[in-house]
Structures are given as C-alpha cells and as structure tokens.
Scaffold this motif. Structure first.
Motif, PDB file in Angstrom:
ATOM      1  N   GLY A 116     -27.849-163.899  35.297  1.00 13.31           N
ATOM      2  CA  GLY A 116     -27.442-163.899  33.892  1.00 13.31           C
ATOM      3  C   GLY A 116     -28.055-162.736  33.128  1.00 13.31           C
ATOM      4  N   ILE A 117     -29.325-162.465  33.382  1.00 12.41           N
ATOM      5  CA  ILE A 117     -30.002-161.345  32.718  1.00 12.41           C
ATOM      6  C   ILE A 117     -29.401-160.015  33.167  1.00 12.41           C
ATOM      7  N   ILE A 118     -29.185-159.867  34.468  1.00 15.23           N
ATOM      8  CA  ILE A 118     -28.626-158.617  35.005  1.00 15.23           C
ATOM      9  C   ILE A 118     -27.218-158.373  34.454  1.00 15.23           C
ATOM     10  N   TYR A 119     -26.357-159.380  34.533  1.00 16.50           N
ATOM     11  CA  TYR A 119     -24.992-159.204  34.042  1.00 16.50           C
ATOM     12  C   TYR A 119     -24.968-159.023  32.532  1.00 16.50           C
ATOM     13  N   GLY A 120     -25.790-159.760  31.815  1.00 15.91           N
ATOM     14  CA  GLY A 120     -25.860-159.605  30.357  1.00 15.91           C
ATOM     15  C   GLY A 120     -26.259-158.192  29.974  1.00 15.91           C
ATOM     16  N   THR A 121     -27.276-157.659  30.658  1.00 17.48           N
ATOM     17  CA  THR A 121     -27.716-156.283  30.405  1.00 17.48           C
ATOM     18  C   THR A 121     -26.602-155.299  30.750  1.00 17.48           C
ATOM     19  N   PHE A 122     -25.954-155.522  31.864  1.00 19.61           N
ATOM     20  CA  PHE A 122     -24.860-154.642  32.290  1.00 19.61           C
ATOM     21  C   PHE A 122     -23.752-154.611  31.243  1.00 19.61           C
ATOM     22  N   TYR A 123     -23.336-155.785  30.764  1.00 16.56           N
ATOM     23  CA  TYR A 123     -22.253-155.825  29.783  1.00 16.56           C
ATOM     24  C   TYR A 123     -22.677-155.224  28.448  1.00 16.56           C
ATOM     25  N   LEU A 124     -23.928-155.381  28.065  1.00 23.23           N
ATOM     26  CA  LEU A 124     -24.413-154.725  26.842  1.00 23.23           C
ATOM     27  C   LEU A 124     -24.368-153.205  26.985  1.00 23.23           C
ATOM     28  N   LEU A 125     -24.804-152.705  28.143  1.00 26.14           N
ATOM     29  CA  LEU A 125     -24.767-151.264  28.378  1.00 26.14           C
ATOM     30  C   LEU A 125     -23.327-150.753  28.432  1.00 26.14           C
ATOM     31  N   CYS A 126     -22.435-151.508  29.052  1.00 27.18           N
ATOM     32  CA  CYS A 126     -21.019-151.123  29.072  1.00 27.18           C
ATOM     33  C   CYS A 126     -20.461-151.068  27.652  1.00 27.18           C
ATOM     34  N   THR A 127     -20.833-152.044  26.841  1.00 30.04           N
ATOM     35  CA  THR A 127     -20.384-152.069  25.453  1.00 30.04           C
ATOM     36  C   THR A 127     -20.891-150.844  24.713  1.00 30.04           C
ATOM     37  N   PHE A 128     -22.164-150.481  24.921  1.00 32.46           N
ATOM     38  CA  PHE A 128     -22.703-149.270  24.293  1.00 32.46           C
ATOM     39  C   PHE A 128     -21.904-148.050  24.728  1.00 32.46           C
ATOM     40  N   SER A 129     -21.596-147.949  26.012  1.00 30.99           N
ATOM     41  CA  SER A 129     -20.848-146.801  26.518  1.00 30.99           C
ATOM     42  C   SER A 129     -19.469-146.705  25.865  1.00 30.99           C
ATOM     43  N   VAL A 130     -18.799-147.838  25.743  1.00 30.17           N
ATOM     44  CA  VAL A 130     -17.466-147.849  25.135  1.00 30.17           C
ATOM     45  C   VAL A 130     -17.555-147.475  23.653  1.00 30.17           C
ATOM     46  N   VAL A 131     -18.486-148.083  22.932  1.00 38.13           N
ATOM     47  CA  VAL A 131     -18.618-147.809  21.496  1.00 38.13           C
ATOM     48  C   VAL A 131     -19.002-146.350  21.263  1.00 38.13           C
ATOM     49  N   HIS A 152     -24.967-141.642  26.022  1.00 32.91           N
ATOM     50  CA  HIS A 152     -23.628-141.843  26.573  1.00 32.91           C
ATOM     51  C   HIS A 152     -23.497-141.102  27.908  1.00 32.91           C
ATOM     52  N   LYS A 153     -23.987-139.885  27.950  1.00 40.60           N
ATOM     53  CA  LYS A 153     -23.917-139.110  29.197  1.00 40.60           C
ATOM     54  C   LYS A 153     -24.786-139.725  30.290  1.00 40.60           C
ATOM     55  N   LEU A 154     -25.912-140.327  29.906  1.00 35.96           N
ATOM     56  CA  LEU A 154     -26.808-140.944  30.891  1.00 35.96           C
ATOM     57  C   LEU A 154     -26.321-142.317  31.347  1.00 35.96           C
ATOM     58  N   SER A 155     -25.325-142.868  30.662  1.00 41.55           N
ATOM     59  CA  SER A 155     -24.883-144.225  30.995  1.00 41.55           C
ATOM     60  C   SER A 155     -24.348-144.326  32.418  1.00 41.55           C
ATOM     61  N   LEU A 156     -23.970-143.213  32.999  1.00 40.56           N
ATOM     62  CA  LEU A 156     -23.574-143.203  34.406  1.00 40.56           C
ATOM     63  C   LEU A 156     -24.673-143.798  35.278  1.00 40.56           C
ATOM     64  N   TRP A 157     -25.909-143.588  34.897  1.00 39.28           N
ATOM     65  CA  TRP A 157     -27.033-143.964  35.752  1.00 39.28           C
ATOM     66  C   TRP A 157     -27.385-145.438  35.701  1.00 39.28           C
ATOM     67  N   TYR A 158     -26.748-146.232  34.860  1.00 42.38           N
ATOM     68  CA  TYR A 158     -26.919-147.680  34.982  1.00 42.38           C
ATOM     69  C   TYR A 158     -25.784-148.265  35.808  1.00 42.38           C
ATOM     70  N   VAL A 159     -24.654-147.589  35.842  1.00 44.09           N
ATOM     71  CA  VAL A 159     -23.497-148.107  36.572  1.00 44.09           C
ATOM     72  C   VAL A 159     -23.735-148.045  38.079  1.00 44.09           C
ATOM     73  N   ILE A 160     -24.240-146.929  38.552  1.00 46.97           N
ATOM     74  CA  ILE A 160     -24.416-146.754  39.993  1.00 46.97           C
ATOM     75  C   ILE A 160     -25.395-147.779  40.581  1.00 46.97           C
ATOM     76  N   PRO A 161     -26.590-147.978  39.996  1.00 39.93           N
ATOM     77  CA  PRO A 161     -27.473-149.019  40.559  1.00 39.93           C
ATOM     78  C   PRO A 161     -26.860-150.413  40.486  1.00 39.93           C
ATOM     79  N   PHE A 162     -26.135-150.702  39.391  1.00 35.74           N
ATOM     80  CA  PHE A 162     -25.504-152.014  39.291  1.00 35.74           C
ATOM     81  C   PHE A 162     -24.483-152.190  40.410  1.00 35.74           C
ATOM     82  N   LEU A 163     -23.646-151.191  40.628  1.00 34.53           N
ATOM     83  CA  LEU A 163     -22.635-151.302  41.687  1.00 34.53           C
ATOM     84  C   LEU A 163     -23.280-151.491  43.055  1.00 34.53           C
ATOM     85  N   CYS A 164     -24.366-150.756  43.301  1.00 33.34           N
ATOM     86  CA  CYS A 164     -25.079-150.907  44.579  1.00 33.34           C
ATOM     87  C   CYS A 164     -25.646-152.320  44.714  1.00 33.34           C
TER      88      CYS A 164
END
Length: 189
Positions: A116-131, A152-164
C-alpha cells in the motif's frame, strides 16, 4: 496474504493501459535523450549539409533537430494525457473497490501494508509527473519554477525501480506462491 486474486476487466484494462502508456512515455524520453538528442542530430545535419557545400551553425541545426523530434515527442504529450486520465479512473476505481479487494473485517498484513505504501507513493509521483507535464505544456516552460522542471525530468528515475520491483514481485509471487498472477492479469481468473 488474504487478498482476492481475481482481477476484473476494468482493473486489467486500467493496469495494461497504464503499462502501455508508461512504456510509451519511457520510449519517448529514451529517444529524446539518446538517438534524437538535439546536439547529436544537429552535428549529423551539419556534417550532412556540409557535403553539399552548405554551411550552417550548430545552433541552427539543433533547431532543425528539435523540429524533427517534436513530431515524435507529441507522443509523449498524448501519453501524458492518457496517463492522467488513467490515474483519475484508477483513483475512482480504488475508492469504489479498494486497493486489494480485502475483507473489510480483516487486518492488513505487513506485506499488504508495505504494498500500500509503495503503490501509494508510486501513484503520488505519477500524479506529480502528470501535473508538472501539464504545467509545462499548457503554462509554458518559462513560467514553471526550475525545481519543478528538474523534478519532472528526474521522474523517470522512480518509474524504472518501480517497474523492476513490480516484475520481481510478480515473479516471486508466481514461483513462491504458485499464484498464477500473470495469467489472471491477462485473463481475469
């Protein structure tokens, strides 16, 4: 873990829609920063036109390169709109159905709490990226604080670890728990 492992059609469509959208966003970032880098493309254009006796500056060739890659980068913008829409839909879906489709009477396990914490953080970061992406596109880059641009440019670096982590968790669940989660995410049950 006491979570229900049946994925509804809506859940699967949201999941795969976000996955495809995220891959599109990552692809456009990779192309923009790699093969379609404005300086690299500018140097290629400059050397190519020099063969015909034409001389233009690197700055001019970078402008040409940026116009070429803008067509590709429109995919990034449209994928950002799609991600925003999917995030909103997923948020409404989670509010209605719950994150893990738990029995309301049971207590979450430590593993479920961590997820829940991991997914919640992920969705918050995704929301920041979109906004922040919307602010770039609709408000103009010059009106956005530098810190927002950089994040925004660094947001790539939360996506890759999450996907892994997502893929590792999926494989562990498949092997350790024999959950058949992969086939359920494709077929529902």
């Amino acid at each position: 873990m006491q979570t229900q492992r049946k994925f509804t059609l809506i859940h699967r469509l949201l999941h795969w829609g976000m996955a495809i959208t995220m891959m599109t966003i990552l692809l456009t970032i990779g192309l923009r920063n790699g093969w379609m880098n404005k300086t690299h493309m500018g140097e290629l254009i400059q050397s190519g036109v020099a063969e015909y006796g034409v001389t233009i500056t690197l700055k001019e060739t970078e402008e040409i390169a940026k116009s070429i890659r803008s067509v590709m980068f429109n995919w990034h913008i449209w994928a950002g709109y799609a991600m925003g829409t999917l995030l909103l839909l997923r948020g409404f879906y989670y509010l209605k159905k719950g994150v893990f489709y738990r029995d309301p009477q049971s207590t979450p396990t430590t593993h479920e709490h961590l997820l829940g914490i991991i997914y919640g953080t992920f969705y918050l970061l995704c929301t920041f990226s979109v906004v922040s992406g919307l602010l770039f596109y609709l408000g103009g880059k010059e009106n956005i604080p530098a810190i927002v641009k950089d994040l925004h440019k660094l947001s790539l670096w939360y996506v890759i670890p999450f996907l892994c982590a997502h893929l590792v968790g999926m494989v562990l669940s498949e092997v350790r728990d024999k959950s058949k989660i992969v086939s359920k995410m494709f077929g529902g049950e």
